[in-house]
Design a protein around this motif. Structure first.
Motif, PDB file in Angstrom:
ATOM      1  N   LEU A 194     -14.718  73.082 -27.844  1.00 22.15           N
ATOM      2  CA  LEU A 194     -13.959  73.759 -28.885  1.00 22.15           C
ATOM      3  C   LEU A 194     -12.993  72.792 -29.561  1.00 22.15           C
ATOM      4  CD1 LEU A 194     -13.310  77.266 -27.385  1.00 22.15           C
ATOM      5  CD2 LEU A 194     -14.800  76.607 -29.261  1.00 22.15           C
ATOM      6  N   GLN A 195     -12.414  71.878 -28.761  1.00 19.68           N
ATOM      7  CA  GLN A 195     -11.508  70.916 -29.368  1.00 19.68           C
ATOM      8  C   GLN A 195     -12.242  70.051 -30.379  1.00 19.68           C
ATOM      9  OE1 GLN A 195      -9.640  68.756 -26.240  1.00 19.68           O
ATOM     10  NE2 GLN A 195      -7.820  70.042 -26.258  1.00 19.68           N
ATOM     11  N   GLU A 196     -13.454  69.624 -29.996  1.00 18.53           N
ATOM     12  CA  GLU A 196     -14.227  68.824 -30.933  1.00 18.53           C
ATOM     13  C   GLU A 196     -14.469  69.588 -32.219  1.00 18.53           C
ATOM     14  OE1 GLU A 196     -17.924  67.077 -29.645  1.00 18.53           O
ATOM     15  OE2 GLU A 196     -17.046  66.820 -27.655  1.00 18.53           O
ATOM     16  N   LYS A 197     -14.847  70.843 -32.061  1.00 16.93           N
ATOM     17  CA  LYS A 197     -15.178  71.631 -33.252  1.00 16.93           C
ATOM     18  C   LYS A 197     -13.962  71.825 -34.135  1.00 16.93           C
ATOM     19  CE  LYS A 197     -19.037  74.456 -31.801  1.00 16.93           C
ATOM     20  NZ  LYS A 197     -19.506  75.817 -31.655  1.00 16.93           N
ATOM     21  N   VAL A 198     -12.826  72.203 -33.481  1.00 14.49           N
ATOM     22  CA  VAL A 198     -11.629  72.521 -34.262  1.00 14.49           C
ATOM     23  C   VAL A 198     -11.111  71.265 -34.941  1.00 14.49           C
ATOM     24  CG1 VAL A 198      -9.224  73.187 -34.053  1.00 14.49           C
ATOM     25  CG2 VAL A 198     -10.985  74.529 -32.922  1.00 14.49           C
ATOM     26  N   PHE A 199     -11.108  70.142 -34.212  1.00 11.26           N
ATOM     27  CA  PHE A 199     -10.620  68.909 -34.826  1.00 11.26           C
ATOM     28  C   PHE A 199     -11.592  68.404 -35.872  1.00 11.26           C
ATOM     29  CE2 PHE A 199      -6.793  68.701 -33.014  1.00 11.26           C
ATOM     30  CZ  PHE A 199      -6.746  68.530 -31.637  1.00 11.26           C
ATOM     31  N   GLY A 200     -12.863  68.636 -35.644  1.00 11.05           N
ATOM     32  CA  GLY A 200     -13.844  68.199 -36.628  1.00 11.05           C
ATOM     33  C   GLY A 200     -13.657  68.901 -37.956  1.00 11.05           C
ATOM     34  N   GLU A 201     -13.238  70.157 -37.870  1.00  9.83           N
ATOM     35  CA  GLU A 201     -13.093  70.895 -39.110  1.00  9.83           C
ATOM     36  C   GLU A 201     -11.848  70.507 -39.882  1.00  9.83           C
ATOM     37  OE1 GLU A 201     -13.194  75.063 -38.705  1.00  9.83           O
ATOM     38  OE2 GLU A 201     -15.156  75.051 -37.736  1.00  9.83           O
TER      39      GLU A 201
ATOM     40  N   THR B 131     -19.549  83.574 -32.624  1.00  9.10           N
ATOM     41  CA  THR B 131     -18.969  82.783 -33.700  1.00  9.10           C
ATOM     42  C   THR B 131     -17.814  81.960 -33.130  1.00  9.10           C
ATOM     43  OG1 THR B 131     -17.327  84.437 -34.244  1.00  9.10           O
ATOM     44  CG2 THR B 131     -19.481  84.629 -35.302  1.00  9.10           C
ATOM     45  N   LEU B 132     -17.285  81.068 -33.975  1.00  4.38           N
ATOM     46  CA  LEU B 132     -16.225  80.177 -33.510  1.00  4.38           C
ATOM     47  C   LEU B 132     -14.993  80.975 -33.095  1.00  4.38           C
ATOM     48  CD1 LEU B 132     -15.699  77.224 -33.084  1.00  4.38           C
ATOM     49  CD2 LEU B 132     -14.719  77.093 -35.362  1.00  4.38           C
ATOM     50  N   GLU B 133     -14.674  82.020 -33.870  1.00  5.05           N
ATOM     51  CA  GLU B 133     -13.493  82.815 -33.522  1.00  5.05           C
ATOM     52  C   GLU B 133     -13.683  83.496 -32.180  1.00  5.05           C
ATOM     53  OE1 GLU B 133     -13.365  81.816 -37.526  1.00  5.05           O
ATOM     54  OE2 GLU B 133     -14.897  83.074 -36.590  1.00  5.05           O
ATOM     55  N   GLU B 134     -14.919  84.030 -31.979  1.00  6.36           N
ATOM     56  CA  GLU B 134     -15.180  84.700 -30.706  1.00  6.36           C
ATOM     57  C   GLU B 134     -15.132  83.708 -29.564  1.00  6.36           C
ATOM     58  OE1 GLU B 134     -18.962  86.398 -31.734  1.00  6.36           O
ATOM     59  OE2 GLU B 134     -18.102  88.389 -31.981  1.00  6.36           O
ATOM     60  N   GLN B 135     -15.596  82.487 -29.812  1.00  7.66           N
ATOM     61  CA  GLN B 135     -15.562  81.488 -28.747  1.00  7.66           C
ATOM     62  C   GLN B 135     -14.119  81.169 -28.373  1.00  7.66           C
ATOM     63  OE1 GLN B 135     -17.840  78.186 -30.173  1.00  7.66           O
ATOM     64  NE2 GLN B 135     -19.743  79.341 -30.215  1.00  7.66           N
ATOM     65  N   LEU B 136     -13.239  81.023 -29.397  1.00  5.37           N
ATOM     66  CA  LEU B 136     -11.837  80.739 -29.111  1.00  5.37           C
ATOM     67  C   LEU B 136     -11.209  81.907 -28.356  1.00  5.37           C
ATOM     68  CD1 LEU B 136     -10.854  79.105 -32.493  1.00  5.37           C
ATOM     69  CD2 LEU B 136     -10.842  78.008 -30.264  1.00  5.37           C
ATOM     70  N   ASP B 137     -11.590  83.109 -28.756  1.00  7.82           N
ATOM     71  CA  ASP B 137     -11.077  84.305 -28.096  1.00  7.82           C
ATOM     72  C   ASP B 137     -11.464  84.304 -26.613  1.00  7.82           C
ATOM     73  OD1 ASP B 137     -11.372  87.867 -28.860  1.00  7.82           O
ATOM     74  OD2 ASP B 137      -9.897  86.687 -27.750  1.00  7.82           O
ATOM     75  N   LEU B 138     -12.758  84.012 -26.381  1.00  8.84           N
ATOM     76  CA  LEU B 138     -13.259  83.964 -25.004  1.00  8.84           C
ATOM     77  C   LEU B 138     -12.509  82.908 -24.205  1.00  8.84           C
ATOM     78  CD1 LEU B 138     -15.610  84.993 -23.116  1.00  8.84           C
ATOM     79  CD2 LEU B 138     -16.779  82.921 -23.761  1.00  8.84           C
ATOM     80  N   TYR B 139     -12.265  81.784 -24.867  1.00  7.96           N
ATOM     81  CA  TYR B 139     -11.575  80.670 -24.224  1.00  7.96           C
ATOM     82  C   TYR B 139     -10.190  81.077 -23.748  1.00  7.96           C
ATOM     83  CZ  TYR B 139      -9.162  76.164 -24.038  1.00  7.96           C
ATOM     84  OH  TYR B 139      -8.405  75.096 -23.661  1.00  7.96           O
TER      85      TYR B 139
END
Lengths: 436, 450
Positions: free
Chosen positions: A428-435, B423-431
């Protein structure tokens, strides 16, 4: 198109627009209604034949009713017994279908010189069965034997080396085939080899999808099968009363009126039937292991009724103010649409195939109906679609955060949960920073 | 033995009889395999011709000279095409995974074209316009299905940067199976609606033939591509073993060949077979060591990029040092654990993969065809080259999945589910939820411990 029944009498001249190859368990019912509707005077034949026709028609009707009743009764009983028994039924049907089809293009005089060639067919059949059912039942088998460690190790070993085992069985058959090639019989043997492969693919694709559906919930097996039966019956009746314009050259008895009428009837009954079937936990719960006991589960949001108010234009005497609609009914309408528009092409394919190779029926297992393949031709197309629909639109939608959280809590140890957390963090860090 | 005659069927015309010089070269060499499969088939011919002096051929003088000139000429053609094939192959290996995949797809298209044309009867096809198009429709559907499955995950990993493209790709992945199914059903319905009276049998046979071709071609090519993305090593090693097996079988048969092996291929001998087996297994062991040292070959490709690869190759490719007896010049030799796996691949390549060649020979005899096509000068069609490779590719994949690849754990399966379905939001939520739950349990544990 004459179709020879067990009574040896041609019945079809009376029916206008009845389907020529009825595929469905209540095909017999259709015949009876048809014969009752058309009075004997319509048959343009001399008196002797009329009487003979009548008596034989009723006799063959009785045979068809008898076999249909047994088929429906047996089917209902097996549904009641449960998943494992339905699976066994599918396997038995499959064995008979394969036997019919293997025998179909075999030429007796050539086979006498090739001993063991039929055994090769059954070897490939067994390999395909092991491969297909091993894949589907892998996980469920593991869930069943968790108690006994020795059995568990055996089963895990089997699961791990399942693909290799099946592959080597296939290669053994392949080598056996090559080593038994006989001069001057090459073409026949290669033809038989290709034919065997096509049969096994056709039979096992649809039966594997059927079994996968069964273990997801009997509902996903029962609904498509019933829709095909309903479609056939409805097509017969609509064609009988309104049939005028022929539908397709391959099956001259089918009409456009029967086709369209049956489509409407099927979609409507899909909607209604899904409501009825969806209330039973026995039908809607998935089976996670290979036990045979009663099932209790949370059916999921698909089977929870959402109450929608009755529309304004409904008459006042209608007793209910609001109708419970299960979300699954909309999916069932989609299944109904497919079964009325596209599944009949399975029947057309079988008709064309029989014409191409000049055979009357695939076999004679079912009295009055023909062989098992005659009954299953449309069912096969429907089973594949039902599985793909289920996997794409129903399973995929049910994946949500709650479901995955449940899985994480249930299946992983605390250490594994931490490891998963770390990995997720990284990605997730990679994705968020990539964006950003 | 047909002397230099070859039937080539042109589309729609009567078959022509062409005098091809390539066939004459088959007289030379005792025990060379009749259908050589491998890019260096040409090399085999040259050695064979050099070894057998012209006097051994019992012909009159003028024919001898003709034979000689033609033999060298066909040798040259075969050498030329083999060199080009090997060179092109090496270049593509250097370029990388995507290009190898493209090469496999191109080979596949040519193979399918050869096989589609094989049992087609020109005069019947004139009555059925659009029937060939149906074959290519099924081909396209199969391609979409097979490569969509393999490249799903990697495609998703490639487009993580662009949000719009990512959504598009996720949607494609989600509805991939339905799309392919409806394409297939469309082809099925098209087939039924174009059934013509009196042509039913031909059309059904063609339909079955199309399915068999597509299954044969796509099974092995899908496994090949899956192997490529696991690491070029797992593609290069099996392919090389088949080539080595063929060359070795030729030479052993040439020098020692005496007892025929199988009625289907009268030129193969037991001596060639056994000698080649030993050679293949030995070279598998050595070749695995050489190939396993290159990261370009051993690293898996997780996305669809084309850049250089760096990775931790894993325990399979880390050398272990074995001590050697005193009289050996080196104190110890490095052995990569993967070499033991390579032994099994070599065993299979020498014992079982040749059956693919026997199958193709039997098939050609059954349907009285000389070669599957004529794409490669001097060798025949592409299917002639690929018959043993196909059997090997399937085995290599299954072996890799069962014995080499680590079993995907529940963690990985859950990760796949999370990444592909949310989706990315759901993944962050799960995290965040997972984090809370873990912290809660840690508190609970520390509380209990204190």
């Amino acid at each position: 198109m004459w179709s020879l029944t067990r009574g040896g009498i041609m019945q079809k001249d009376n029916d206008s627009g009845g389907p020529s190859t009825p595929s469905g368990l209540t095909g017999r019912l259709r015949r009876r209604k048809g014969s009752n509707e058309v009075p004997p005077e319509v048959v343009k034949a001399n008196g002797n034949h009329l009487l003979v026709n009548d008596r034989n028609k009723y006799k063959s009707m009785l045979i068809r009713i008898y076999s249909s009743v047994w088929m429906i009764g047996g089917f209902a009983f097996i549904i009641y017994m449960g998943h494992l028994y339905i699976w066994a039924m599918v396997v038995v049907i499959q064995i008979f279908m394969a036997r019919e089809l293997f025998n179909l293009l075999r030429r007796a005089h050539e086979d006498r010189r090739l001993r063991g060639f039929r055994l090769l067919n059954w070897h490939f059949f067994f390999t395909a069965m092991l491969f297909v059912y091993g894949r589907i039942l892998n996980q469920r088998l593991a869930n069943t034997v968790t108690s006994d460690t020795f059995l568990h190790k055996l089963v895990s070993g089997f699961i791990k080396y399942h693909m290799v085992t099946c592959y080597f069985l296939y290669i053994a058959g392949f080598m056996w085939f090559i080593l038994t090639l006989k001069k001057k019989m090459y073409k026949y043997q290669f033809g038989q080899y290709a034919w065997t492969h096509m049969i096994l693919i056709v039979v096992f694709t649809q039966s594997s999808f059927t079994v996968a559906n069964i273990f997801e919930g009997i509902f996903w097996f029962l609904l498509p099968a019933s829709l095909i039966v309903i479609n056939d019956i409805a097509a017969y009746f609509f064609g009988f009363f309104f049939g005028r314009t022929p539908l397709i050259k391959l099956s001259p008895k089918k009409t456009w009126e029967g086709f369209i009428g049956a489509s409407f009837a099927t979609i409507l009954s899909a909607f209604v039937l899904a409501n009825i079937l969806g209330r039973f936990q026995w039908l809607t719960c998935p089976r996670k292991d290979l036990s045979t006991g009663w099932l209790h589960c949370d059916p999921g949001p698909l089977f929870k009724p959402g109450y929608s108010p009755v529309p304004q234009w409904f008459p006042q005497w209608f007793p209910w103010r609001e109708i419970p609609i299960l979300p699954v009914q909309w999916h069932a309408a989609g299944l109904g649409l497919f079964s009325s528009i596209i599944a009949p092409f399975g029947g057309f394919f079988a008709s064309g195939f029989k014409r191409a190779f000049k055979i009357k029926d695939f076999g004679d297992s079912i009295p009055g109906h023909g062989g098992i393949t005659d009954r299953m031709d449309c069912q096969m197309v429907m089973a594949v679609f039902a599985y793909i629909y289920h996997q794409s639109f129903i399973v995929a939608q049910s994946v949500s955060i709650e479901v995955i959280m449940d899985q994480i809590l249930m299946n992983l140890t605390f250490e594994e949960q931490r490891a998963l957390y770390m990995k997720l963090e990284q990605i997730l860090q990679e994705k968020v920073f990539g964006e950003s």
